[in-house]
Write a protein that holds these residues in place. Structure first.
Motif, PDB file in Angstrom:
ATOM      1  N   THR A 142       0.812  -1.221   0.000  1.00 24.44           N
ATOM      2  CA  THR A 142       0.000   0.000   0.000  1.00 24.44           C
ATOM      3  C   THR A 142       0.843   1.269   0.000  1.00 24.44           C
ATOM      4  O   THR A 142       0.310   2.359  -0.205  1.00 24.44           O
ATOM      5  CB  THR A 142      -0.938   0.039   1.213  1.00 24.44           C
ATOM      6  N   GLY A 143       2.152   1.160   0.223  1.00 19.92           N
ATOM      7  CA  GLY A 143       3.018   2.333   0.232  1.00 19.92           C
ATOM      8  C   GLY A 143       4.177   2.168   1.187  1.00 19.92           C
ATOM      9  O   GLY A 143       4.220   1.243   2.004  1.00 19.92           O
ATOM     10  N   ASN A 144       5.131   3.079   1.075  1.00 18.49           N
ATOM     11  CA  ASN A 144       6.307   3.098   1.952  1.00 18.49           C
ATOM     12  C   ASN A 144       6.416   4.447   2.647  1.00 18.49           C
ATOM     13  O   ASN A 144       6.028   5.474   2.094  1.00 18.49           O
ATOM     14  CB  ASN A 144       7.588   2.842   1.159  1.00 18.49           C
ATOM     15  N   PHE A 145       6.959   4.415   3.846  1.00 14.24           N
ATOM     16  CA  PHE A 145       7.169   5.655   4.591  1.00 14.24           C
ATOM     17  C   PHE A 145       8.415   5.503   5.449  1.00 14.24           C
ATOM     18  O   PHE A 145       9.089   4.475   5.414  1.00 14.24           O
ATOM     19  CB  PHE A 145       5.938   6.013   5.413  1.00 14.24           C
ATOM     20  N   LYS A 146       8.749   6.556   6.183  1.00 14.34           N
ATOM     21  CA  LYS A 146       9.932   6.534   7.035  1.00 14.34           C
ATOM     22  C   LYS A 146       9.540   6.892   8.461  1.00 14.34           C
ATOM     23  O   LYS A 146       8.657   7.719   8.685  1.00 14.34           O
ATOM     24  CB  LYS A 146      10.991   7.519   6.523  1.00 14.34           C
ATOM     25  N   LEU A 147      10.204   6.251   9.420  1.00 14.16           N
ATOM     26  CA  LEU A 147      10.007   6.548  10.829  1.00 14.16           C
ATOM     27  C   LEU A 147      11.356   6.681  11.521  1.00 14.16           C
ATOM     28  O   LEU A 147      12.371   6.149  11.057  1.00 14.16           O
ATOM     29  CB  LEU A 147       9.198   5.439  11.509  1.00 14.16           C
ATOM     30  N   ASP A 148      11.359   7.362  12.646  1.00 17.59           N
ATOM     31  CA  ASP A 148      12.572   7.551  13.420  1.00 17.59           C
ATOM     32  C   ASP A 148      13.110   6.206  13.904  1.00 17.59           C
ATOM     33  O   ASP A 148      12.399   5.431  14.556  1.00 17.59           O
ATOM     34  CB  ASP A 148      12.284   8.457  14.614  1.00 17.59           C
ATOM     35  N   GLY A 149      14.367   5.930  13.585  1.00 14.80           N
ATOM     36  CA  GLY A 149      14.948   4.647  13.951  1.00 14.80           C
ATOM     37  C   GLY A 149      15.047   4.444  15.449  1.00 14.80           C
ATOM     38  O   GLY A 149      14.849   3.332  15.953  1.00 14.80           O
ATOM     39  N   GLY A 150      15.339   5.507  16.183  1.00 14.63           N
ATOM     40  CA  GLY A 150      15.415   5.388  17.636  1.00 14.63           C
ATOM     41  C   GLY A 150      14.087   4.992  18.238  1.00 14.63           C
ATOM     42  O   GLY A 150      14.022   4.129  19.123  1.00 14.63           O
ATOM     43  N   ALA A 151      13.000   5.599  17.750  1.00 11.23           N
ATOM     44  CA  ALA A 151      11.669   5.241  18.247  1.00 11.23           C
ATOM     45  C   ALA A 151      11.326   3.801  17.897  1.00 11.23           C
ATOM     46  O   ALA A 151      10.657   3.101  18.666  1.00 11.23           O
ATOM     47  CB  ALA A 151      10.620   6.187  17.668  1.00 11.23           C
ATOM     48  N   MET A 152      11.796   3.341  16.747  1.00 13.99           N
ATOM     49  CA  MET A 152      11.475   1.982  16.320  1.00 13.99           C
ATOM     50  C   MET A 152      12.236   0.908  17.092  1.00 13.99           C
ATOM     51  O   MET A 152      11.831  -0.255  17.097  1.00 13.99           O
ATOM     52  CB  MET A 152      11.776   1.827  14.824  1.00 13.99           C
ATOM     53  N   PHE A 153      13.323   1.287  17.763  1.00 12.91           N
ATOM     54  CA  PHE A 153      14.121   0.283  18.469  1.00 12.91           C
ATOM     55  C   PHE A 153      14.298   0.561  19.953  1.00 12.91           C
ATOM     56  O   PHE A 153      15.047  -0.137  20.635  1.00 12.91           O
ATOM     57  CB  PHE A 153      15.488   0.122  17.785  1.00 12.91           C
ATOM     58  N   GLY A 154      13.611   1.555  20.480  1.00 14.22           N
ATOM     59  CA  GLY A 154      13.589   1.754  21.922  1.00 14.22           C
ATOM     60  C   GLY A 154      14.961   1.937  22.539  1.00 14.22           C
ATOM     61  O   GLY A 154      15.726   2.822  22.151  1.00 14.22           O
ATOM     62  N   VAL A 155      15.292   1.065  23.494  1.00 15.13           N
ATOM     63  CA  VAL A 155      16.524   1.229  24.264  1.00 15.13           C
ATOM     64  C   VAL A 155      17.761   0.695  23.543  1.00 15.13           C
ATOM     65  O   VAL A 155      18.886   0.858  24.038  1.00 15.13           O
ATOM     66  CB  VAL A 155      16.404   0.534  25.637  1.00 15.13           C
ATOM     67  N   VAL A 156      17.597   0.071  22.388  1.00 16.47           N
ATOM     68  CA  VAL A 156      18.743  -0.488  21.666  1.00 16.47           C
ATOM     69  C   VAL A 156      19.518   0.644  20.981  1.00 16.47           C
ATOM     70  O   VAL A 156      18.923   1.462  20.271  1.00 16.47           O
ATOM     71  CB  VAL A 156      18.288  -1.524  20.625  1.00 16.47           C
ATOM     72  N   PRO A 157      20.833   0.737  21.165  1.00 12.52           N
ATOM     73  CA  PRO A 157      21.614   1.829  20.562  1.00 12.52           C
ATOM     74  C   PRO A 157      21.630   1.774  19.039  1.00 12.52           C
ATOM     75  O   PRO A 157      21.587   0.692  18.433  1.00 12.52           O
ATOM     76  CB  PRO A 157      23.030   1.596  21.118  1.00 12.52           C
ATOM     77  N   LYS A 158      21.737   2.937  18.437  1.00 13.50           N
ATOM     78  CA  LYS A 158      21.761   3.025  16.982  1.00 13.50           C
ATOM     79  C   LYS A 158      22.919   2.248  16.380  1.00 13.50           C
ATOM     80  O   LYS A 158      22.789   1.658  15.297  1.00 13.50           O
ATOM     81  CB  LYS A 158      21.839   4.494  16.550  1.00 13.50           C
ATOM     82  N   THR A 159      24.056   2.220  17.054  1.00 15.40           N
ATOM     83  CA  THR A 159      25.213   1.503  16.523  1.00 15.40           C
ATOM     84  C   THR A 159      24.924   0.021  16.318  1.00 15.40           C
ATOM     85  O   THR A 159      25.579  -0.637  15.510  1.00 15.40           O
ATOM     86  CB  THR A 159      26.417   1.640  17.482  1.00 15.40           C
ATOM     87  N   ILE A 160      23.923  -0.481  17.027  1.00 12.81           N
ATOM     88  CA  ILE A 160      23.545  -1.889  16.877  1.00 12.81           C
ATOM     89  C   ILE A 160      22.412  -2.052  15.870  1.00 12.81           C
ATOM     90  O   ILE A 160      22.511  -2.827  14.922  1.00 12.81           O
ATOM     91  CB  ILE A 160      23.151  -2.492  18.246  1.00 12.81           C
ATOM     92  N   TRP A 161      21.299  -1.285  16.041  1.00 14.08           N
ATOM     93  CA  TRP A 161      20.146  -1.531  15.174  1.00 14.08           C
ATOM     94  C   TRP A 161      20.376  -1.109  13.727  1.00 14.08           C
ATOM     95  O   TRP A 161      19.743  -1.641  12.805  1.00 14.08           O
ATOM     96  CB  TRP A 161      18.856  -0.917  15.715  1.00 14.08           C
TER      97      TRP A 161
END
Length: 281
Positions: free
Chosen positions: A8-27
């Motif tokens: 139905t479509g593509n969009f973008k979301l904040d990566g930090g919100a999508m992975f909670g407490v997991v650091p960006k360097t990992i996710w």
């Protein structure tokens, strides 16, 4: 029975919100972010052709919100609900049932549209029954402050006002034709369709498992209302999925339609990813 992935479509979301407490360097190893820390997301529905029923699971964002609203989510790509249905020879008026896993805007926004004159809102599927459940409906129509921004009255109220709203009860397999798993960590009584198809089990995992990057237990969205419950629900589900070799239908993974999981010394982890057509034909 025949099943089709419907983009139905593509969009973008904040990566930090999508992975909670997991650091960006990992996710970011599985879900790379752009310069604005946004990750690619899909809104992949499932279409189930079963006898004289044509059942659509979730509807994507829809097209009735303002341009300002859509600018927050950086829509990209050429997919749409109507073109995806047409690819398989269907029109939205052919849909007999719309099954909503939950009522967050990216899952049910496409259920409602403006009329031609833009004077009132109406169901986008005029011949369909809409399926929710009474506990989630109450949760969404009397929202808590944390989730209020995800439940839009314009997406929800017109469904009831149309007279097309139905609630799943304990006999849901008789009502809708497939099993339903209920999950409460992300939101109250999220519903996951579970189907036997071509001798295999498919589970539409919705927001229990948004992408393959969310398979490790601690990788829980910041959007979840009860993250510790999500951990418990994911652990039980993923162990069962690995034991019974389920195929997991991914709603939000922009690059993978299906995945399987396996037991490892680190816990349940990704086994394989697949195109739907490569496994089911």
């Amino acid at each position: 029975m025949k099943i089709y992935p419907i983009e139905t479509g593509n969009f973008k979301l904040d990566g930090g919100a999508m992975f909670g407490v997991v650091p960006k360097t990992i996710w970011q190893k599985t879900n790379p972010a752009d310069a604005n820390n946004l990750i690619d997301m899909s809104m992949r529905s499932m279409l189930i052709e079963d006898g004289d029923r044509l059942i659509l699971v979730d509807t994507g964002l829809g097209a009735k919100q303002s341009n300002k609203f859509y600018s927050y989510y950086y829509l990209f790509g050429d997919f749409s609900l109507d073109t995806s249905l047409a690819k398989h020879g269907f029109h939205r008026d052919d849909i007999t049932d719309v099954f909503l896993t939950h009522l967050h805007f990216d899952h049910c926004g496409g259920a409602i549209e403006w009329n031609a004159e833009r004077t009132f809102l109406q169901p986008a599927f005029k011949n369909a029954k809409f399926w929710s459940n009474d506990k989630h409906w109450k949760w969404a129509t009397e929202p808590n402050p944390r989730e209020k921004a995800s439940f839009f009255k314009e997406n929800i109220n017109p469904i009831k006002e149309s007279g097309q709203l139905n609630f799943i009860h304990s006999n849901y397999k008789d009502q809708i034709g497939f099993d339903v798993l209920f999950m409460d960590g992300h939101t109250e009584k999220q519903m996951l369709p579970m189907l036997t198809y071509q001798g295999k089990t498919i589970v539409f995992v919705a927001d229990l498992l948004p992408t393959i990057g969310h398979i490790p237990l601690a990788y829980v969205m910041g959007y979840d209302t009860r993250p510790l419950l999500t951990l418990k629900e994911k652990a039980a589900f993923l162990n069962q999925a690995a034991d019974k070799e389920y195929y997991l239908f991914l709603e939000h993974d922009a690059y993978n339609e299906l995945c399987t999981v396996q037991h490892t010394e680190k816990g349940v982890r990704l086994k394989n990813t697949h195109k739907f057509i490569d496994i089911f034909n």
